[in-house]
Enzyme design. Structure first.
Site, short mmCIF file in Angstrom:
data_model
loop_
_atom_site.label_atom_id
_atom_site.label_comp_id
_atom_site.label_asym_id
_atom_site.label_seq_id
_atom_site.Cartn_x
_atom_site.Cartn_y
_atom_site.Cartn_z
N GLU A 48 0.82 -1.22 0.00
CA GLU A 48 0.00 0.00 0.00
C GLU A 48 0.85 1.26 0.00
O GLU A 48 0.51 2.25 -0.65
CB GLU A 48 -0.96 0.00 1.19
CG GLU A 48 -2.07 -1.02 1.11
CD GLU A 48 -3.00 -0.81 -0.08
OE1 GLU A 48 -2.97 0.27 -0.70
OE2 GLU A 48 -3.75 -1.75 -0.42
N TYR A 131 -6.40 6.96 3.52
CA TYR A 131 -6.58 5.87 2.58
C TYR A 131 -5.88 4.60 3.06
O TYR A 131 -6.48 3.52 3.14
CB TYR A 131 -6.06 6.21 1.17
CG TYR A 131 -5.89 4.92 0.39
CD1 TYR A 131 -7.00 4.28 -0.13
CD2 TYR A 131 -4.65 4.29 0.31
CE1 TYR A 131 -6.88 3.05 -0.75
CE2 TYR A 131 -4.53 3.05 -0.30
CZ TYR A 131 -5.64 2.44 -0.83
OH TYR A 131 -5.53 1.22 -1.42
N ASP A 149 -9.70 6.25 -2.79
CA ASP A 149 -8.53 6.57 -3.62
C ASP A 149 -9.05 7.10 -4.95
O ASP A 149 -10.25 7.30 -5.14
CB ASP A 149 -7.64 5.35 -3.80
CG ASP A 149 -8.25 4.36 -4.77
OD1 ASP A 149 -9.49 4.29 -4.83
OD2 ASP A 149 -7.50 3.67 -5.47
N CYS A 201 -13.49 0.61 -15.31
CA CYS A 201 -13.94 2.01 -15.16
C CYS A 201 -12.72 2.92 -15.21
O CYS A 201 -12.45 3.67 -14.29
CB CYS A 201 -14.69 2.16 -13.84
SG CYS A 201 -15.70 3.66 -13.73
N CYS A 208 -17.64 0.30 -20.51
CA CYS A 208 -18.96 0.21 -19.89
C CYS A 208 -19.72 -1.05 -20.34
O CYS A 208 -20.54 -1.58 -19.59
CB CYS A 208 -19.79 1.45 -20.21
SG CYS A 208 -19.04 2.98 -19.59
N CYS A 211 -19.03 -3.83 -17.95
CA CYS A 211 -18.95 -3.45 -16.53
C CYS A 211 -20.03 -4.17 -15.72
O CYS A 211 -21.20 -4.18 -16.10
CB CYS A 211 -19.12 -1.94 -16.37
SG CYS A 211 -19.04 -1.41 -14.64
N CYS A 217 -25.39 2.05 -13.21
CA CYS A 217 -24.56 3.26 -13.39
C CYS A 217 -25.36 4.39 -14.03
O CYS A 217 -25.81 4.30 -15.17
CB CYS A 217 -23.34 2.93 -14.23
SG CYS A 217 -22.21 4.33 -14.42
#
Length: 351
Positions: A48, A131, A149, A201, A208, A211, A217
Site C-alpha cells: 500500500e 486511505y 482513492d 472504469c 462500460c 462493466c 450506473c
DNA sequence: AATGCGGGGAG
DNA sequence: CTCCCAGCATT
C-alpha cells in the site's frame, strides 16, 4: 442506511471480483482466501505504501525485491537507512521510503512487530494516511472501512453521475462509497472497487459494455461516464535549469552528495551541482578541470520541468572534499540513484 | 484548503 | 504533449 440498490451493487462487485480478481503478489489466492487465510499485514502495508500514487506495474518488481531482502518488518526495521533509500531509488516520492523505515521501527519497538489492526491506530503511524489506514484495516484485518482513492472517486462519480469537480466533491463521494461498503468481506470489496477502476472504469474510454455495474450506473445512462470525475484545472509546469558535476577519482570512486531529508529527492544520493532556477548558473563543487558532457538531461518532476547540463572531471585517487561522499568503484550502483541522477550518469557513460 | 513531492505508462 | 496513478505531510 443501505437500501436494496446499494446491496445489489456491492453484491455484483464482489461476484465480479471472485471471477476477475487480478493476481497480485501481495494478495492471497482465492483458494486460501476461501479457507479464511488473511494476507500478511506486513505485505499489505508494504504494497500500500508503494502503491501510493504509483501504478501496479511500477510497484511489482520493487515489492519482490524488498520482500526478498527484508522478509519481515523486523528485518526492515534493522536495515541501514541508505540501503532502504537505495532499494527505493527510481520509485519516486522518497518521503515514502523515509516514513517506511520510521513506521517499521515504531511497529517493532512499540507494537512488538505486529501492525495494529484498527483504522485509528494505523492512522497514527508514519506515512499512513486515511486511505492507507482504511486499506490495511479492511484488507489485512477484515474491518468494514471505506477506502477512498482515485479509483473509488472515479467509480462513485460515475455510478451516481456526480458533476461537482474534485476536490470539492470528495465528501459526497466518500458518503456514497461508505453507503456501499458491505459488512462482509470489506477487504475484498475495497479491492474489487479498485480493480474495477483500474481495468474497466478507467479514466479514458471506460469499458462500460462489460462493466458489472452497468445496470446501476447513472453516468452510463447520461452518457457522461468518460467525462467524470470533473477536476479543477491545474497549473502549468515551469522549466528550471541547472548544472551537475560528475567527479571520478583515478581509483574509480565517485564523489556524491547525500541530499537533505527535507525537500526534493530528500535523503537520496545525487551528483553535486547548482540550484535549479529559471536560468542556468554554473556552480562546480570544487576547483577541477571540468569538461562539459555532450547533450543534456531532461526530466519532469511533479511541478516543474528540468534541463540539466552535466560536467565531468577526473581527480587524483587521494582527493576527498569534506562535504561529499566517496563511493568506491565497486560500491557504486547507478540503481541507487533517483532517476534524474541516473540520467546524468547516462550522459557520462555515453560520452 | 493549498502546496510540495517522482516517475512511468496510456492515449 | 496531457493525464493519471491503491496519497501523505506540511503549512
Amino acid at each position: 442506511m443501505r437500501d436494496s440498490i446499494d446491496l445489489e451493487v456491492s453484491h455484483a462487485l464482489l461476484e465480479w471480483y471472485d471471477r476477475h480478481a487480478r493476481d497480485l503478489p501481495w494478495r492471497v489466492g482465492p483458494v486460501e482466501r476461501a479457507a479464511g487465510v488473511r494476507p500478511d499485514p506486513y505485505h499489505v502495508w508494504l504494497s500500500e505504501i508503494m502503491l501510493q500514487q504509483t501504478t501496479v506495474a511500477a510497484v511489482r518488481d520493487y515489492f519482490h525485491r524488498f520482500l526478498a531482502r527484508w522478509p519481515t518488518v523486523e528485518a526492515l526495521a534493522a536495515a541501514p537507512d541508505q540501503q532502504v533509500m537505495g532499494e527505493w531509488a527510481g520509485l519516486g516520492y522518497y518521503a515514502r521510503a523515509r516514513n517506511l523505515l520510521k513506521c517499521a521501527r515504531v511497529v517493532v519497538e512499540e507494537f512488538n512487530g505486529r501492525f495494529p489492526g484498527t483504522h485509528d491506530a494505523l492512522l497514527k503511524l508514519p506515512g499512513i494516511g486515511p486511505y492507507t489506514a482504511a486499506a490495511i484495516a479492511a484488507i489485512a484485518f477484515d474491518r468494514p472501512e471505506t477506502v477512498m482513492d482515485g479509483n473509488v472517486e472515479r467509480v462513485m462519480a460515475r455510478l451516481f453521475d456526480i458533476h461537482e469537480p474534485l476536490p470539492g466533491s470528495k465528501p459526497v463521494l466518500k458518503e456514497r462509497a461508505a453507503a456501499l461498503t458491505p459488512a462482509v468481506r470489506p477487504g475484498d470489496y475495497a479491492q474489487a472497487v479498485m480493480d474495477l477502476g483500474a481495468t474497466i472504469c478507467t479514466p479514458k474510454s471506460p469499458a462500460c459494455g462489460i462493466c458489472p455495474l452497468r445496470e446501476a450506473c447513472r453516468a452510463r445512462v447520461s452518457g457522461t461516464a468518460a467525462d467524470l470525475p470533473k477536476k479543477s484545472p491545474k497549473k502549468p509546469k515551469p522549466t528550471r535549469f541547472g548544472h551537475v558535476y560528475l567527479a571520478r577519482r583515478a581509483d574509480g570512486a565517485w564523489l556524491l552528495e547525500r541530499r537533505p531529508d527535507k525537500g526534493l529527492l530528500g535523503g537520496m544520493l545525487g551528483w553535486p551541482g547548482s540550484e535549479w532556477n529559471d536560468s542556468p548558473c554554473e556552480a562546480p563543487p570544487f576547483e577541477a578541470d571540468w569538461r562539459p558532457l555532450p547533450g543534456e538531461v531532461r526530466h519532469t518532476f511533479t511541478h516543474f520541468h528540468l534541463i540539466l547540463k552535466a560536467h565531468a572531471a577526473t581527480l587524483p585517487a587521494d582527493f576527498q572534499p569534506a562535504d561529499l561522499h566517496v563511493v568506491g568503484k565497486h560500491e557504486f550502483r547507478p540503481s541507487d540513484l533517483p532517476t534524474v541522477m541516473r540520467k546524468a550518469y547516462g550522459l557520462w557513460r555515453g560520452q
